[in-house]
Design a protein around this motif. Structure first.
Motif, PDB file in Angstrom:
ATOM      1  N   GLN A 171     -31.276 -85.759  88.509  1.00  0.00           N
ATOM      2  CA  GLN A 171     -31.412 -84.791  89.593  1.00  0.00           C
ATOM      3  C   GLN A 171     -30.068 -84.623  90.289  1.00  0.00           C
ATOM      4  N   THR A 172     -29.742 -83.400  90.622  1.00  0.00           N
ATOM      5  CA  THR A 172     -28.466 -83.109  91.266  1.00  0.00           C
ATOM      6  C   THR A 172     -28.697 -82.545  92.661  1.00  0.00           C
ATOM      7  N   ALA A 173     -27.818 -82.911  93.579  1.00  0.00           N
ATOM      8  CA  ALA A 173     -27.900 -82.367  94.941  1.00  0.00           C
ATOM      9  C   ALA A 173     -27.478 -80.910  94.977  1.00  0.00           C
ATOM     10  N   VAL A 174     -26.531 -80.549  94.121  1.00  0.00           N
ATOM     11  CA  VAL A 174     -26.095 -79.152  94.002  1.00  0.00           C
ATOM     12  C   VAL A 174     -26.918 -78.497  92.901  1.00  0.00           C
ATOM     13  N   PRO A 175     -27.610 -77.403  93.188  1.00  0.00           N
ATOM     14  CA  PRO A 175     -28.431 -76.761  92.149  1.00  0.00           C
ATOM     15  C   PRO A 175     -27.561 -76.294  90.977  1.00  0.00           C
ATOM     16  N   VAL A 176     -28.012 -76.575  89.772  1.00  0.00           N
ATOM     17  CA  VAL A 176     -27.316 -76.140  88.566  1.00  0.00           C
ATOM     18  C   VAL A 176     -28.327 -75.497  87.639  1.00  0.00           C
ATOM     19  N   GLU A 177     -27.836 -74.584  86.815  1.00  0.00           N
ATOM     20  CA  GLU A 177     -28.648 -73.956  85.792  1.00  0.00           C
ATOM     21  C   GLU A 177     -28.148 -74.400  84.421  1.00  0.00           C
ATOM     22  N   ALA A 178     -28.872 -74.007  83.395  1.00  0.00           N
ATOM     23  CA  ALA A 178     -28.490 -74.418  82.047  1.00  0.00           C
ATOM     24  C   ALA A 178     -27.104 -73.922  81.682  1.00  0.00           C
ATOM     25  N   ARG A 179     -26.736 -72.727  82.153  1.00  0.00           N
ATOM     26  CA  ARG A 179     -25.427 -72.173  81.804  1.00  0.00           C
ATOM     27  C   ARG A 179     -24.328 -72.559  82.775  1.00  0.00           C
ATOM     28  N   SER A 180     -24.635 -73.361  83.801  1.00  0.00           N
ATOM     29  CA  SER A 180     -23.620 -73.757  84.775  1.00  0.00           C
ATOM     30  C   SER A 180     -22.585 -74.651  84.103  1.00  0.00           C
ATOM     31  N   GLY A 181     -21.336 -74.463  84.464  1.00  0.00           N
ATOM     32  CA  GLY A 181     -20.280 -75.287  83.880  1.00  0.00           C
ATOM     33  C   GLY A 181     -18.905 -74.721  84.164  1.00  0.00           C
ATOM     34  N   PRO A 182     -17.879 -75.342  83.657  1.00  0.00           N
ATOM     35  CA  PRO A 182     -17.854 -76.578  82.857  1.00  0.00           C
ATOM     36  C   PRO A 182     -18.261 -77.808  83.674  1.00  0.00           C
ATOM     37  N   ILE A 183     -18.816 -78.779  82.980  1.00  0.00           N
ATOM     38  CA  ILE A 183     -19.266 -80.025  83.595  1.00  0.00           C
ATOM     39  C   ILE A 183     -18.292 -81.139  83.212  1.00  0.00           C
ATOM     40  N   VAL A 184     -17.782 -81.835  84.227  1.00  0.00           N
ATOM     41  CA  VAL A 184     -16.836 -82.940  84.021  1.00  0.00           C
ATOM     42  C   VAL A 184     -17.556 -84.246  84.320  1.00  0.00           C
ATOM     43  N   ILE A 185     -17.480 -85.187  83.397  1.00  0.00           N
ATOM     44  CA  ILE A 185     -18.149 -86.479  83.537  1.00  0.00           C
ATOM     45  C   ILE A 185     -17.094 -87.574  83.637  1.00  0.00           C
ATOM     46  N   THR A 186     -17.243 -88.441  84.621  1.00  0.00           N
ATOM     47  CA  THR A 186     -16.406 -89.638  84.724  1.00  0.00           C
ATOM     48  C   THR A 186     -17.316 -90.851  84.844  1.00  0.00           C
ATOM     49  N   ILE A 187     -16.979 -91.901  84.127  1.00  0.00           N
ATOM     50  CA  ILE A 187     -17.743 -93.151  84.135  1.00  0.00           C
ATOM     51  C   ILE A 187     -16.776 -94.270  84.473  1.00  0.00           C
ATOM     52  N   GLU A 188     -17.057 -94.997  85.539  1.00  0.00           N
ATOM     53  CA  GLU A 188     -16.177 -96.052  86.015  1.00  0.00           C
ATOM     54  C   GLU A 188     -16.627 -97.404  85.458  1.00  0.00           C
ATOM     55  N   HIS A 189     -15.718 -98.070  84.771  1.00  0.00           N
ATOM     56  CA  HIS A 189     -15.962 -99.400  84.228  1.00  0.00           C
ATOM     57  C   HIS A 189     -15.035-100.387  84.937  1.00  0.00           C
ATOM     58  N   ARG A 190     -15.499-101.601  85.100  1.00  0.00           N
ATOM     59  CA  ARG A 190     -14.658-102.683  85.606  1.00  0.00           C
ATOM     60  C   ARG A 190     -14.573-103.752  84.521  1.00  0.00           C
ATOM     61  N   VAL A 191     -13.324-104.042  84.130  1.00  0.00           N
ATOM     62  CA  VAL A 191     -13.107-104.943  82.989  1.00  0.00           C
ATOM     63  C   VAL A 191     -12.109-106.029  83.401  1.00  0.00           C
ATOM     64  N   PRO A 192     -12.465-107.304  83.254  1.00  0.00           N
ATOM     65  CA  PRO A 192     -11.509-108.383  83.534  1.00  0.00           C
ATOM     66  C   PRO A 192     -10.314-108.318  82.591  1.00  0.00           C
ATOM     67  N   HIS A 193      -9.222-108.881  83.027  1.00  0.00           N
ATOM     68  CA  HIS A 193      -7.982-108.831  82.235  1.00  0.00           C
ATOM     69  C   HIS A 193      -8.175-109.457  80.853  1.00  0.00           C
ATOM     70  N   ALA A 194      -8.954-110.510  80.763  1.00  0.00           N
ATOM     71  CA  ALA A 194      -9.112-111.207  79.485  1.00  0.00           C
ATOM     72  C   ALA A 194      -9.857-110.358  78.456  1.00  0.00           C
ATOM     73  N   ASN A 195     -10.588-109.341  78.890  1.00  0.00           N
ATOM     74  CA  ASN A 195     -11.399-108.542  77.978  1.00  0.00           C
ATOM     75  C   ASN A 195     -10.798-107.173  77.670  1.00  0.00           C
ATOM     76  N   VAL A 196      -9.579-106.928  78.110  1.00  0.00           N
ATOM     77  CA  VAL A 196      -9.004-105.588  77.963  1.00  0.00           C
ATOM     78  C   VAL A 196      -8.855-105.197  76.494  1.00  0.00           C
ATOM     79  N   SER A 197      -8.348-106.099  75.666  1.00  0.00           N
ATOM     80  CA  SER A 197      -8.136-105.761  74.252  1.00  0.00           C
ATOM     81  C   SER A 197      -9.451-105.419  73.561  1.00  0.00           C
ATOM     82  N   ALA A 198     -10.465-106.244  73.779  1.00  0.00           N
ATOM     83  CA  ALA A 198     -11.773-105.969  73.180  1.00  0.00           C
ATOM     84  C   ALA A 198     -12.376-104.685  73.754  1.00  0.00           C
ATOM     85  N   PHE A 199     -12.136-104.439  75.025  1.00  0.00           N
ATOM     86  CA  PHE A 199     -12.656-103.213  75.649  1.00  0.00           C
ATOM     87  C   PHE A 199     -12.023-101.971  75.039  1.00  0.00           C
ATOM     88  N   LEU A 200     -10.724-101.997  74.812  1.00  0.00           N
ATOM     89  CA  LEU A 200     -10.051-100.852  74.211  1.00  0.00           C
ATOM     90  C   LEU A 200     -10.555-100.595  72.797  1.00  0.00           C
TER      91      LEU A 200
END
Length: 304
Positions: A171-200
């Motif tokens: 559900q979105t606070a701003v009304p959108v329709e099927a043709r609304s766009g472009p849609i930009v998605i960002t996903i924030e991850h938190r990764v410890p320093h020891a796991n950076v290589s495996a994360f990449l």
């Protein structure tokens, strides 16, 4: 020449690494039985190109009618079985939402290969004789078999391409329709320093999955002020494309999601932001008239 069929078939199939089909077994079948069945099916499938090569060599070498007809029958059987097996393999190795496009590409490659192989066979037969063309086709087929053994495709039985069907439209606070766009998605991850290589390494696979499902301009960003913060960013053309993008995920993709989740802190959940691009020059529908649109009452002739 009246002998192009085996060579044309060989030229169209040569160089194809033969994928392994999933084997349908009973629910209570043991792993060893399934493995043995898979090996027997794989062995039978490997013999199909050999039948093509044998038929081409025998047709070129034998001078008697009956043995030549038997060789042509073996080559024709291998040709038909190989093409039908490839057809099934493509369908089983493709997610349901893209299977029609995958079949179209397969048909284009198969029939295009037949056309190119027929032309090449005719060229060789015209300059060096039909027998030499058949020998060359058999040799090329054997090279294709060796390439398939050296670089085999993954087992289709190891891939569960069933849609996950666990995602629901947010559900979105701003009304959108099927043709609304472009849609930009960002996903924030938190990764410890020891796991950076495996994360990449895991995010490299995530990039492939995102792009396969329709994401555009996928990038991975690292925050300069917070070194533990990594931001996954991509966009899609419309809100409908975003919905379809998430509905295309398969159960085989769960392994990648599990790896990424294991590299984050236990008490952290990714933060997802969904945004819509807006041009600064576009104004709401209820805007006031631009001064340039007001009737110039002081200049009836509009000379200015």
């Amino acid at each position: 020449s009246t002998q192009p069929a085996p060579a044309a078939a060989s030229a169209s199939i040569v160089g194809t690494s033969i994928p392994r089909l999933a084997v349908a077994t009973a629910p209570n079948a043991s792993a060893s039985e399934e493995s043995a069945t898979s090996r027997s099916v794989e062995s039978a499938r490997r013999n199909l190109p050999l039948a093509l090569a044998f038929g081409a060599v025998a047709t070129a070498s034998l001078g008697m009618l009956v043995p030549t007809m038997l060789a042509l029958a073996a080559a024709g059987a291998g040709w038909v079985l190989a093409l039908s097996t490839f057809n099934v393999s493509v369908q089983m190795a493709s997610p349901r939402w893209v299977v029609a496009r995958a079949l179209a590409l397969y048909q284009m490659a198969a029939f295009g290969g037949m056309s190119a192989g027929s032309w090449l066979f005719g060229f060789v037969a015209d300059h060096h004789g039909a027998a030499m063309a058949l020998y060359a086709a058999a040799a090329a087929q054997l090279v294709g078999i060796a390439a398939g053994l050296r670089w085999p495709l993954p087992r289709v039985s190891d891939l569960d391409l069933t849609p996950r069907d666990t995602w629901s439209e947010p559900q979105t606070a701003v009304p959108v329709e099927a043709r609304s766009g472009p849609i930009v998605i960002t996903i924030e991850h938190r990764v410890p320093h020891a796991n950076v290589s495996a994360f990449l390494a895991a995010m490299a696979e995530r990039r492939r999955i995102r792009r396969r499902d329709g994401a555009r301009d996928w990038t991975l960003l690292r925050d300069l002020g917070d070194p533990l913060l990594w931001i996954e960013r991509y966009h899609v053309a419309t809100w409908l494309d975003y919905i379809r993008h998430n509905q295309r995920r398969t159960r085989a993709d769960d392994a990648n999601s599990a790896v990424i989740a294991s590299l984050r802190p236990e008490d952290y959940e990714p933060v997802v932001h969904r945004r819509i691009e807006r041009q600064t020059g576009s104004l709401p529908v209820g805007r006031g008239p631009d001064p340039r649109e007001i009737e110039p009452m002081t200049d009836p002739t509009r000379s200015s």
